[in-house]
Design a protein around this motif. Sequence first.
Motif, PDB file in Angstrom:
ATOM      1  N   THR A   1      -7.361   2.612   6.324  1.00 23.23           N
ATOM      2  CA  THR A   1      -6.992   1.303   5.783  1.00 23.23           C
ATOM      3  C   THR A   1      -6.253   1.390   4.449  1.00 23.23           C
ATOM      4  OG1 THR A   1      -9.139   1.138   4.708  1.00 23.23           O
ATOM      5  CG2 THR A   1      -8.936   0.154   6.898  1.00 23.23           C
ATOM      6  N   ASP A   2      -6.203   2.574   3.846  1.00 21.59           N
ATOM      7  CA  ASP A   2      -5.611   2.690   2.513  1.00 21.59           C
ATOM      8  C   ASP A   2      -4.138   3.089   2.542  1.00 21.59           C
ATOM      9  OD1 ASP A   2      -6.259   5.159   3.546  1.00 21.59           O
ATOM     10  OD2 ASP A   2      -6.736   6.038   1.597  1.00 21.59           O
TER      11      ASP A   2
ATOM     12  N   ARG B   1      -6.411   2.480  13.459  1.00 23.89           N
ATOM     13  CA  ARG B   1      -6.260   1.235  12.686  1.00 23.89           C
ATOM     14  C   ARG B   1      -7.536   0.890  11.936  1.00 23.89           C
ATOM     15  NH1 ARG B   1      -2.714  -2.102  16.467  1.00 23.89           N
ATOM     16  NH2 ARG B   1      -0.728  -1.861  15.418  1.00 23.89           N
ATOM     17  N   LYS B   2      -8.674   1.079  12.601  1.00 23.14           N
ATOM     18  CA  LYS B   2      -9.949   0.725  12.001  1.00 23.14           C
ATOM     19  C   LYS B   2     -10.334   1.707  10.884  1.00 23.14           C
ATOM     20  CE  LYS B   2     -13.910   1.554  13.916  1.00 23.14           C
ATOM     21  NZ  LYS B   2     -14.988   1.709  14.861  1.00 23.14           N
ATOM     22  N   SER B   3      -9.986   2.970  11.044  1.00 24.90           N
ATOM     23  CA  SER B   3     -10.440   4.002  10.117  1.00 24.90           C
ATOM     24  C   SER B   3      -9.531   4.193   8.906  1.00 24.90           C
ATOM     25  CB  SER B   3     -10.573   5.339  10.846  1.00 24.90           C
ATOM     26  OG  SER B   3     -11.461   5.208  11.918  1.00 24.90           O
TER      27      SER B   3
ATOM     28  N   ARG C   1       0.823  -1.210   0.000  1.00 26.93           N
ATOM     29  CA  ARG C   1       0.000   0.000   0.000  1.00 26.93           C
ATOM     30  C   ARG C   1       0.857   1.260   0.000  1.00 26.93           C
ATOM     31  NH1 ARG C   1      -3.648  -0.761   5.111  1.00 26.93           N
ATOM     32  NH2 ARG C   1      -1.648  -1.492   5.861  1.00 26.93           N
TER      33      ARG C   1
END
Length: 163
Positions: A152-153, A148-150, A77
């Motif tokens: 992701t890219d 971490r949850k928000s 990524r």
Amino acid sequence: MPSFDIVSEVNLVEVHNAVDQSNKEVTNRFDFKGSDARVEVNEKDKTLTVFADDDFKLSQVRDVLTGKLAKRGVDIRCLKLGDAEKISGNKAKQVVTIRVGVEQELSKKIIKLIKDSKMKVQGSIQGDVVRVSGAKKDLLQDAIALVRKSITDFPLQFKNFRD
């Protein structure tokens, strides 16, 4: 006051090793015999340049490269693909940028995310690092889970956790 840093780092040694492995595989593959397919590293600019005879072979070399990077533990990524461009004759090249450090707009997004969550932690931008500090260690762990949850890219690491 407990704090931690949100960073985005890439192990350039592993990138270099993955490029070497990719070049070795491309030279040994039958479908690339006689072609000028290769990957070059520019460590100063943190870019990879993929060369091939046409767009199809360019995508094949890029796939080999991403596979080798993933096997060596480099998060793909962090790669930003440039446009494929034609060079002399039928040959094509593509510049792939390795993104290192948290970019300014992503830093602002992280800070806004933390402020909007109404947690009792503060975030501050320090160059290409976001430092988050709070009164309790548990609040910081909640902030890590939220980020971490928000986000992701983009690959983020959480370092320098201090009590």
